[in-house]
Design a protein around this motif. Structure first.
Motif, short mmCIF file in Angstrom:
data_model
loop_
_atom_site.label_atom_id
_atom_site.label_comp_id
_atom_site.label_asym_id
_atom_site.label_seq_id
_atom_site.Cartn_x
_atom_site.Cartn_y
_atom_site.Cartn_z
N SER A 196 0.91 8.96 -6.31
CA SER A 196 1.06 10.41 -6.10
C SER A 196 2.07 11.00 -7.09
O SER A 196 1.88 12.11 -7.60
N LEU A 225 0.71 3.94 -3.08
CA LEU A 225 0.33 5.35 -2.89
C LEU A 225 1.46 6.29 -3.33
O LEU A 225 1.20 7.37 -3.89
N GLN A 226 2.70 5.89 -3.05
CA GLN A 226 3.83 6.71 -3.47
C GLN A 226 3.88 6.82 -4.99
O GLN A 226 4.06 7.90 -5.56
N LEU A 267 -2.06 12.39 -0.58
CA LEU A 267 -3.10 11.36 -0.48
C LEU A 267 -3.36 11.12 1.00
O LEU A 267 -2.46 10.74 1.76
N ASP A 293 -5.52 9.33 4.19
CA ASP A 293 -6.31 8.16 4.60
C ASP A 293 -7.09 8.51 5.88
O ASP A 293 -6.52 9.10 6.80
N ILE A 326 0.81 -1.22 0.00
CA ILE A 326 0.00 0.00 0.00
C ILE A 326 0.85 1.28 0.00
O ILE A 326 0.55 2.24 -0.70
N ASP A 327 1.93 1.27 0.76
CA ASP A 327 2.79 2.47 0.79
C ASP A 327 3.43 2.73 -0.57
O ASP A 327 3.50 3.86 -1.04
#
Length: 358
Positions: free
Chosen positions: A335, A331-332, A349, A351, A327-328
């Motif tokens: 973005s 998202l990185q 982003l 959460d 997930i990290d």
């Protein structure tokens, strides 16, 4: 004009005329004309009166030549052309009369004035048009080389604009090369952006943006011809004139494609301080049509390139996202890709945490 003129050139024309008129009224009339009318001796000598008249003529000459009081170039040009052609046609007529008389007398063994005049008249009539064009060309080359230079300049810039596709090429041609050629202080180019609500510089780092609701933009939209601040008619709105004065704009040239205003370019004053003449305004009008097509082609190309870039970016983003289960990392990657697509400096982003409600 003394009451309604707002621009410096019109005021300069009036100032020089009033000076000369004041000299004439204040000196010549009471000291020379009135004494002559009343049968008395003039208070000033005839040479002095002629010197004052010469001074007045010089004043008018300055207003005519420097501040374009009249279309004096056209008057002189036509005078030279038609005076020359009149002399040549009269000479040609007399020559044909003489030769026709000799020839007809030799052939018919008698004189025939009617036939001689008919031949001479037909000859002069047929010679008029080509002779006038030839004389016009010779006089333009001899006395009006500047006008010919404008035609060459228009041809040169039209060719350059035709092959110019990149925005910076068009921008440099109109705002740097053209002012340098014409010895103009400055120039700026504004183009309607994709939203259709703002005119902004073709190069983002240049100058300001103008809304389509701005008084200057509205006035441009109401006209399809270049208009000037100097020597313009009193119908130019005062707020438009004030805007041009504040931004040092002397000439505005609309860029119109398919009856739609897509932009405009502004020209500042000449380095010499002279007003723009009729030939220059005609050149700007023609140049505006070529520039409008070039700008429109550049905009279309930019739109297609942007669309292709967005589609490619979306595809790369989809591939990158689907390739990661962390997930990290996901998202990185997301973005970064979104930031590149939107051309922004940062993307956040967030959460939602249900426990802390943050």
């Amino acid at each position: 004009s003394a009451f309604v003129a707002r621009d410096p050139v019109s005021r300069a024309q009036i100032r020089w005329i009033l000076w000369s008129a004041s000299i004439g009224v204040a000196i010549i009339v009471p000291t020379y004309i009135i004494p002559l009318i009343t049968g008395k001796s003039p208070l000033i000598s005839h040479p002095a009166m002629m010197a004052i008249i010469t001074y007045m003529a010089i004043i008018f000459g300055i207003a005519i030549l420097r501040f374009h009081l009249f279309e004096i170039e056209i008057i002189i040009n036509r005078t030279l052309v038609y005076a020359t052609i009149s002399i040549l046609l009269i000479s040609l007529y007399l020559l044909v009369i003489r030769l026709s008389t000799v020839f007809i007398q030799f052939i018919l063994q008698r004189k025939d004035d009617t036939l001689t005049v008919f031949i001479a008249t037909i000859t002069v009539t047929l010679a008029f048009s080509p002779l006038r064009e030839r004389i016009q060309h010779l006089i333009d080359r001899a006395f009006y080389r500047t006008k010919l230079d404008y035609q060459a300049l228009l041809s040169d810039f039209s060719q350059r604009l035709a092959i110019g596709i990149l925005p910076d090429q068009i921008h440099n041609l109109l705002t740097k090369t053209l002012p340098s050629k014409l010895q103009i202080e400055q120039a700026s180019l504004f183009v309607l952006n994709s939203s259709g609500r703002v005119f902004s510089s073709l190069i983002d780092t240049e100058l300001i943006s103008i809304s389509t609701d701005h008084v200057f933009a509205k006035h441009i939209q109401s006209t399809s011809m270049p208009f000037g601040r100097l020597g313009t008619s009193p119908t130019l709105p005062l707020n438009v004139l004030d805007f041009m004065l504040a931004n040092n704009i002397q000439i505005c040239v609309p860029l119109i494609v398919r009856d739609e205003l897509i932009g405009f370019f502004n020209l500042g004053p000449k380095l010499s301080g002279d007003a723009f003449n009729r030939d220059e305004m005609k050149m700007f009008n023609a140049l505006g049509r070529h520039a409008a097509v070039a700008v429109e082609n550049s905009r279309l190309l930019q739109t297609k390139d942007h669309q292709a870039e967005v589609l490619s970016g979306l595809h790369q983003t989809a591939v990158a996202v689907s390739a990661s289960l962390e997930i990290d990392q996901l998202l990185q990657t997301l973005s970064e890709r979104v930031g590149q697509l939107l051309d922004v400096s940062s993307v956040y982003l967030c959460d939602y945490d249900e426990n802390s409600e943050e």
